[in-house]
Scaffold this active site. Sequence first.
Site, mmCIF file in Angstrom:
data_model
loop_
_atom_site.group_PDB
_atom_site.id
_atom_site.type_symbol
_atom_site.label_atom_id
_atom_site.label_comp_id
_atom_site.label_asym_id
_atom_site.label_seq_id
_atom_site.Cartn_x
_atom_site.Cartn_y
_atom_site.Cartn_z
ATOM 1 N N ASP A 138 66.357 27.466 26.773
ATOM 2 C CA ASP A 138 67.418 26.939 25.913
ATOM 3 C C ASP A 138 67.103 27.502 24.530
ATOM 4 O O ASP A 138 66.262 26.962 23.814
ATOM 5 C CB ASP A 138 67.399 25.417 25.917
ATOM 6 C CG ASP A 138 68.480 24.825 25.026
ATOM 7 O OD1 ASP A 138 69.559 25.441 24.908
ATOM 8 O OD2 ASP A 138 68.236 23.759 24.447
ATOM 9 N N GLU A 177 70.430 30.389 28.402
ATOM 10 C CA GLU A 177 71.756 29.847 28.110
ATOM 11 C C GLU A 177 72.556 30.866 27.320
ATOM 12 O O GLU A 177 72.081 31.400 26.317
ATOM 13 C CB GLU A 177 71.645 28.554 27.308
ATOM 14 C CG GLU A 177 73.007 27.921 27.069
ATOM 15 C CD GLU A 177 72.895 26.566 26.396
ATOM 16 O OE1 GLU A 177 72.769 25.567 27.108
ATOM 17 O OE2 GLU A 177 72.921 26.540 25.157
ATOM 18 N N ASP A 205 65.966 19.787 24.302
ATOM 19 C CA ASP A 205 65.804 21.232 24.527
ATOM 20 C C ASP A 205 64.932 21.497 25.757
ATOM 21 O O ASP A 205 65.159 22.455 26.486
ATOM 22 C CB ASP A 205 65.180 21.894 23.298
ATOM 23 C CG ASP A 205 65.889 21.509 22.017
ATOM 24 O OD1 ASP A 205 66.866 22.181 21.665
ATOM 25 O OD2 ASP A 205 65.474 20.506 21.400
#
Length: 183
Positions: free
Chosen positions: A7, A68, A141
Amino acid sequence: MRVLGVDPGLTRCGVGVVDGGPGQKPTLVEVLVVRTPPEDDIAYRLLAVAERVEALLDQHRPDTVAIERVFSQSNVRTVMGTAQAAGVVALAAARRGIPVAWHTPSEVKAAVSGNGNADKAQVTAMVTRLLRLDAAPKPADAADALALAICHLWRSPMQSRLAAALSTSVLAARPARIGSVGR
């Protein structure tokens, strides 16, 4: 299969390593958050993210890195930092010959929760349940990085079959087109 999920972010970059495969329950290997001080020079912040991710890549030797996909945000500085962090992670993986897969936030949410519009609490709860953890990964996260890894574990077999089917159909159609060109 072992997947390192990321992330991306400059202030907090979540990184999670998960093992799994078809018919297997995903298993947590490691999860952490790389933090960099916002007041530091961006080059050094990117270096810190790269060095920590490189160490994890060398330690865990994942089969794939799932990152991501950066999406549009109203804050240009935030989206730039996120994109830059994603870039150094992708570069670190590429230098090691590790494939990189990109997943949108809605793909990840749908894969782990069944709802592409799930909120962070729902994603964290599902990650906790799927990995059979005693406590939820924190901060968000960390949970998001694990969700990315799980998403890739579950989606990659289907994506591979689709890619193979498409390449087969394209190759099968190609000779017919080539043969008809001279007519």
